[in-house]
Design a protein around this motif. Structure first.
Motif, PDB file in Angstrom:
ATOM      1  N   UNK A 118       0.824  -1.193   0.000  1.00 50.79           N
ATOM      2  CA  UNK A 118       0.000   0.000   0.000  1.00 50.79           C
ATOM      3  C   UNK A 118       0.861   1.248   0.000  1.00 50.79           C
ATOM      4  N   UNK A 119       0.238   2.381   0.239  1.00 54.56           N
ATOM      5  CA  UNK A 119       0.964   3.653   0.315  1.00 54.56           C
ATOM      6  C   UNK A 119       1.465   3.853   1.745  1.00 54.56           C
ATOM      7  N   UNK A 120       2.765   3.956   1.881  1.00 59.51           N
ATOM      8  CA  UNK A 120       3.383   4.004   3.209  1.00 59.51           C
ATOM      9  C   UNK A 120       3.947   5.399   3.469  1.00 59.51           C
ATOM     10  N   UNK A 121       3.644   5.925   4.633  1.00 58.76           N
ATOM     11  CA  UNK A 121       4.155   7.222   5.055  1.00 58.76           C
ATOM     12  C   UNK A 121       4.864   7.056   6.389  1.00 58.76           C
ATOM     13  N   UNK A 122       6.083   7.605   6.490  1.00 62.13           N
ATOM     14  CA  UNK A 122       6.894   7.460   7.698  1.00 62.13           C
ATOM     15  C   UNK A 122       6.868   8.741   8.507  1.00 62.13           C
ATOM     16  N   UNK A 123       6.593   8.611   9.794  1.00 60.96           N
ATOM     17  CA  UNK A 123       6.682   9.720  10.720  1.00 60.96           C
ATOM     18  C   UNK A 123       7.661   9.394  11.829  1.00 60.96           C
ATOM     19  N   UNK A 124       7.592  10.142  12.931  1.00 58.35           N
ATOM     20  CA  UNK A 124       8.493   9.886  14.048  1.00 58.35           C
ATOM     21  C   UNK A 124       7.972   8.707  14.866  1.00 58.35           C
ATOM     22  N   UNK A 125       8.731   7.615  14.836  1.00 57.66           N
ATOM     23  CA  UNK A 125       8.387   6.383  15.525  1.00 57.66           C
ATOM     24  C   UNK A 125       6.991   5.878  15.154  1.00 57.66           C
ATOM     25  N   UNK A 126       6.686   6.035  13.886  1.00 57.07           N
ATOM     26  CA  UNK A 126       5.433   5.483  13.387  1.00 57.07           C
ATOM     27  C   UNK A 126       5.460   5.455  11.866  1.00 57.07           C
ATOM     28  N   UNK A 127       4.645   4.580  11.324  1.00 55.43           N
ATOM     29  CA  UNK A 127       4.417   4.531   9.883  1.00 55.43           C
ATOM     30  C   UNK A 127       2.931   4.304   9.666  1.00 55.43           C
ATOM     31  N   UNK A 128       2.385   4.948   8.651  1.00 52.23           N
ATOM     32  CA  UNK A 128       0.981   4.785   8.298  1.00 52.23           C
ATOM     33  C   UNK A 128       0.895   4.129   6.932  1.00 52.23           C
ATOM     34  N   UNK A 129      -0.013   3.173   6.809  1.00 50.17           N
ATOM     35  CA  UNK A 129      -0.187   2.457   5.552  1.00 50.17           C
ATOM     36  C   UNK A 129      -1.635   2.596   5.101  1.00 50.17           C
ATOM     37  N   UNK A 130      -1.799   3.083   3.880  1.00 48.68           N
ATOM     38  CA  UNK A 130      -3.103   3.068   3.222  1.00 48.68           C
ATOM     39  C   UNK A 130      -3.130   1.813   2.363  1.00 48.68           C
ATOM     40  N   UNK A 131      -3.910   0.799   2.741  1.00 45.98           N
ATOM     41  CA  UNK A 131      -3.807  -0.506   2.087  1.00 45.98           C
ATOM     42  C   UNK A 131      -4.385  -0.519   0.677  1.00 45.98           C
ATOM     43  N   UNK A 132      -4.216  -1.648   0.029  1.00 53.22           N
ATOM     44  CA  UNK A 132      -4.836  -1.899  -1.256  1.00 53.22           C
ATOM     45  C   UNK A 132      -6.342  -2.079  -1.080  1.00 53.22           C
ATOM     46  N   UNK A 133      -7.058  -1.961  -2.171  1.00 53.69           N
ATOM     47  CA  UNK A 133      -8.484  -2.292  -2.247  1.00 53.69           C
ATOM     48  C   UNK A 133      -9.351  -1.495  -1.283  1.00 53.69           C
ATOM     49  N   UNK A 134      -8.903  -0.307  -0.880  1.00 53.02           N
ATOM     50  CA  UNK A 134      -9.755   0.569  -0.082  1.00 53.02           C
ATOM     51  C   UNK A 134      -9.963   0.158   1.353  1.00 53.02           C
ATOM     52  N   UNK A 135      -9.127  -0.721   1.895  1.00 51.93           N
ATOM     53  CA  UNK A 135      -9.265  -1.123   3.297  1.00 51.93           C
ATOM     54  C   UNK A 135      -8.887   0.031   4.222  1.00 51.93           C
ATOM     55  N   UNK A 136      -9.312  -0.086   5.473  1.00 55.14           N
ATOM     56  CA  UNK A 136      -9.020   0.968   6.449  1.00 55.14           C
ATOM     57  C   UNK A 136      -7.521   1.117   6.648  1.00 55.14           C
ATOM     58  N   UNK A 137      -7.008   2.345   6.690  1.00 55.05           N
ATOM     59  CA  UNK A 137      -5.577   2.558   6.941  1.00 55.05           C
ATOM     60  C   UNK A 137      -5.172   2.020   8.310  1.00 55.05           C
ATOM     61  N   UNK A 138      -3.893   1.709   8.438  1.00 56.22           N
ATOM     62  CA  UNK A 138      -3.362   1.269   9.723  1.00 56.22           C
ATOM     63  C   UNK A 138      -2.181   2.140  10.101  1.00 56.22           C
ATOM     64  N   UNK A 139      -1.978   2.273  11.409  1.00 55.58           N
ATOM     65  CA  UNK A 139      -0.832   2.996  11.939  1.00 55.58           C
ATOM     66  C   UNK A 139       0.032   2.010  12.718  1.00 55.58           C
ATOM     67  N   UNK A 140       1.325   2.027  12.420  1.00 55.33           N
ATOM     68  CA  UNK A 140       2.313   1.175  13.074  1.00 55.33           C
ATOM     69  C   UNK A 140       3.165   2.073  13.953  1.00 55.33           C
ATOM     70  N   UNK A 141       3.164   1.827  15.254  1.00 54.07           N
ATOM     71  CA  UNK A 141       3.877   2.706  16.179  1.00 54.07           C
ATOM     72  C   UNK A 141       4.794   1.901  17.077  1.00 54.07           C
TER      73      UNK A 141
END
Length: 698
Positions: A577-600
């Motif tokens: 999916x589309x991955x965005x990196x922040x400070x001690x976290x990454x956000x992923x907008x998945x394929x097929x319109x699924x709900x985004x997730x945050x990895x911290x």
């Protein structure tokens, strides 16, 4: 791993009991006698479980308009021609696709013509059916070039016509001509006398006689673990022997072949784990355990119901449940080893439905019925599956579409795999999969301790799965391919070490835990041994789904028995999916319109992104053109907890950088395979197979 089997396994014991065969039930030497089978096999004309085209009442109820339309478009166009120099290519540059594409297209066109002839009853189709049958009979070799022995034994680039090899391709061709003959052979022979004799000669010369003449077919599993080749080939040999050995003087030979097939299938059943799991994954279930079910159905039919083994063997009963246990959501499945995460192929759903009904597994039946109201059969399946699905559809066309079960928890001890879902019966929310195992599994990837997380049933933390197969995929350079390496699975890097290849590189002290079955599921396991470091340190990973908190936590804790040897420690996650990196976290907008997730995560551990550009068509078909790896440097700490939660796009916040916007630096566009060493860690020879089925290479 090699060994020698000395006793009958569960299938031979069941069949011997049901047929009241003579002999010591503990001894493989006292195998099923030809006389026991002779007295129990139905006549060849009645031995396959589908109606011939002459049964117009049965076939007039069958519809496949799109398949027939494609057959109409074939007429008056040249037949596909697999070329010898394309076959020779495999031995020079490893290319399988050039020859296999044309060869499979020829078989698929033949399948279309047979189905069109049977459905319409129009004799105008017979020339097309004949052309296909004779072209296949005249093909120099039915063995696929990737499996041919003439190159290794004699240094030849082309097959040895005097030494036919019985592989997946030869078995498929024998079965294709068998079902062609069974379905339309009477009409074909009336129009073109001699064609049925030609088919019988070719199948016997190329497959049945070589099968019986040699004792060293590795795929029989006499001295090694049996893999999916075993039931796939043996089921095809069984169909050919049952139907085509129809001369009175062949009756005893027919029974002998059936006996040897049952003994070979016994090896596969003996090696099938009690929980029915397939370490090769969901897609290989359809070309392994499903082939076993087909063979057992054939035996049941061909013995007039005397042999009825599916319900009698626990491992066979349990493997019927494996496909639905691996489902993440519609079209998405757990991908381990060489399995794929996305499935769009036609499947023999009625085979699974019938097996589920036999053992009264309501969940497996519901999973099959989620697909069966629509006829799911096309020429990418082999002819046996097409015909049985189409003719079987008449019986079940009124069945109601059901919802797949999507169980809240699955634990498979043989593969050390846990699947835990936030909401049982629904893909909504988070689903986590964690596995232990070892690095000598069939179609192995170095993935001990790996994690998959799905958002609304769509994988976000992923296993890439397999690429398009070439000679390299099953050769000595297998682990130079990036998707086979632990570096590109969601596992740690320990002091610069990647995981090793072989059964000794394994998880230990594996413990599935359910502190509160309604709220939490967890898998805890020791990973140091997978890196060859078990005597020097401990790396403990615990993966937990907290249903109340609606989160997945991957917790790693490690310590060295002596000094740290140097090298980077990292915790890695492969993301889709589309991955965005922040400070001690990454956000992923998945394929097929699924709900985004945050990895911290917390603490002095910095993250970076590494993009993997995809150009392999098999991988692109699943993931698109890019996967992204999140690397968290944990060299300064001794434990890390990573939390995955669903979020919204608006919660990304400021001061974030997308991998799509980054050049060199912490997110590098890497389109080259990472380096690595190691031999093929599977027990199989350095080869594998394509299938005419649309999933592609096998």
């Amino acid at each position: 791993m090699t060994f020698m089997r000395t006793a009958r396994g569960p299938l031979l014991r069941v069949v011997s009991s049901q047929l009241e065969s003579i002999g010591d039930p503990t001894s493989r030497a006292s195998s099923l006698t030809a006389s026991a089978l002779l007295s129990n096999l139905v006549d060849p004309e009645q031995s396959l479980p589908s109606p011939p085209a002459s049964d117009r009442a049965a076939w007039q109820s069958v519809t496949a308009p799109e398949l027939v339309a494609r057959a109409e478009a074939d007429r008056e166009t040249p037949w596909p021609q697999p070329r010898p120099h394309d076959a020779a290519h495999y031995h020079r540059d490893g290319d399988r696709r050039s020859w296999e594409t044309a060869a499979f297209a020829r078989v698929q066109r033949s399948s279309r013509s047979v189905v069109a002839a049977a459905i319409t009853g129009d004799p105008a189709w017979l020339p097309e059916v004949l052309d296909g049958a004779v072209l296949l009979c005249e093909q120099s070799s039915w063995c696929w070039p990737a499996h041919d022995e003439s190159h290794t034994k004699r240094g030849w680039a082309l097959p040895d016509m005097a030494a036919p090899v019985v592989d997946l391709g030869a078995g498929e061709m024998a079965a294709h001509l068998t079902w062609l003959d069974h379905t339309i052979g009477r009409e074909l022979e009336a129009a073109y006398p001699g064609i049925r004799s030609r088919i019988r000669h070719e199948v016997r010369t190329r497959v049945l006689d070589p099968f019986m003449a040699r004792d060293d077919w590795w795929w029989l599993g006499e001295s090694r673990l049996a893999i999916n080749w075993n039931p796939w080939i043996l089921g095809n040999v069984l169909a050919a022997a049952l139907r085509l050995l129809d001369a009175p003087e062949d009756a005893e030979y027919r029974a002998q072949i059936v006996g040897r097939v049952i003994a070979g299938l016994d090896n596969y059943v003996a090696d099938l784990p009690e929980d029915g799991a397939i370490d090769e994954g969901y897609h290989y279930w359809w070309e392994g355990s499903a082939r076993l079910l087909e063979a057992l159905n054939l035996l049941h039919h061909a013995t007039g119901g005397r042999v009825d083994a599916i319900a009698e063997i626990p491992a066979v009963r349990n493997t019927v449940a494996f496909p639905h246990r691996m489902q993440l959501s519609e079209g998405w499945f757990v991908s381990v080893s060489d399995s794929r995460a996305r499935s769009s192929s036609s499947r023999p759903w009625r085979l699974l439905e019938r097996a589920a009904e036999t053992i009264e597994d309501r969940d497996a039946a519901a999973f099959a019925r989620a697909h069966t109201p629509v006829v799911d059969a096309d020429e990418t399946m082999n002819l046996a599956r097409i015909i049985q699905e189409l003719t079987g559809a008449v019986e079940t066309r009124t069945s109601t579409r059901q919802h797949p079960p999507l169980p809240s928890r699955v634990w498979l001890p043989s593969t050390q795999m846990l699947l835990a879902r936030e909401h049982g019966g629904s893909p909504r929310g988070l689903t986590v999969v964690a596995k232990g195992g070892h690095n000598a599994e069939s179609h192995n990837h170095n993935d001990v301790g790996s994690v998959i997380v799905a958002s609304d049933g769509i994988p976000v933390i992923v296993d890439a799965g397999r690429p398009t197969y070439t000679a390299e995929t099953f050769g000595e350079n297998r682990y130079r391919m990036w998707m086979m390496q632990s570096d590109w699975h969601s596992v740690p890097v320990i002091a610069g070490h990647s995981q090793g290849v072989g059964r000794e590189f394994a998880a230990s002290d594996v413990s599935p835990r359910t502190p509160d079955a309604t709220r939490d599921d967890a898998l805890s396991l020791e990973l140091a041994g997978a890196y060859g470091l078990g005597d020097r340190m401990s790396w403990r990973r615990t993966v937990r789904l907290g249903r109340g908190e609606r989160e997945v936590i991957v917790r790693d804790a490690w310590s060295w028995h002596d000094e740290h040897p140097g090298g980077t420690d990292e915790v890695r996650f492969l993301l889709a999916g589309e991955v965005t990196l922040g400070e001690r976290r990454a956000t992923v907008v998945p394929l097929d319109g699924a709900s985004p997730v945050e990895i911290t995560w917390a603490g002095p551990a910095t993250g970076s992104l590494l993009a993997k550009e995809l150009d392999d068509p098999t991988l692109v078909d699943v993931w698109g053109t890019r996967l992204t790896r999140l690397d968290i440097d944990v060299s300064a700490v001794s434990e890390l907890a990573v939390t995955i939660r669903q979020t919204t796009v608006g919660d990304r916040g400021a001061h974030s950088t997308s991998v799509h916007d980054m050049g060199a630096g912490s997110a590098n566009a890497d389109s080259t395979d990472a380096g690595g060493t190691g031999a093929n860690g599977t027990d199989a020879p350095s080869m594998d197979a394509h299938s005419p089925d649309s999933e592609g290479a096998r």
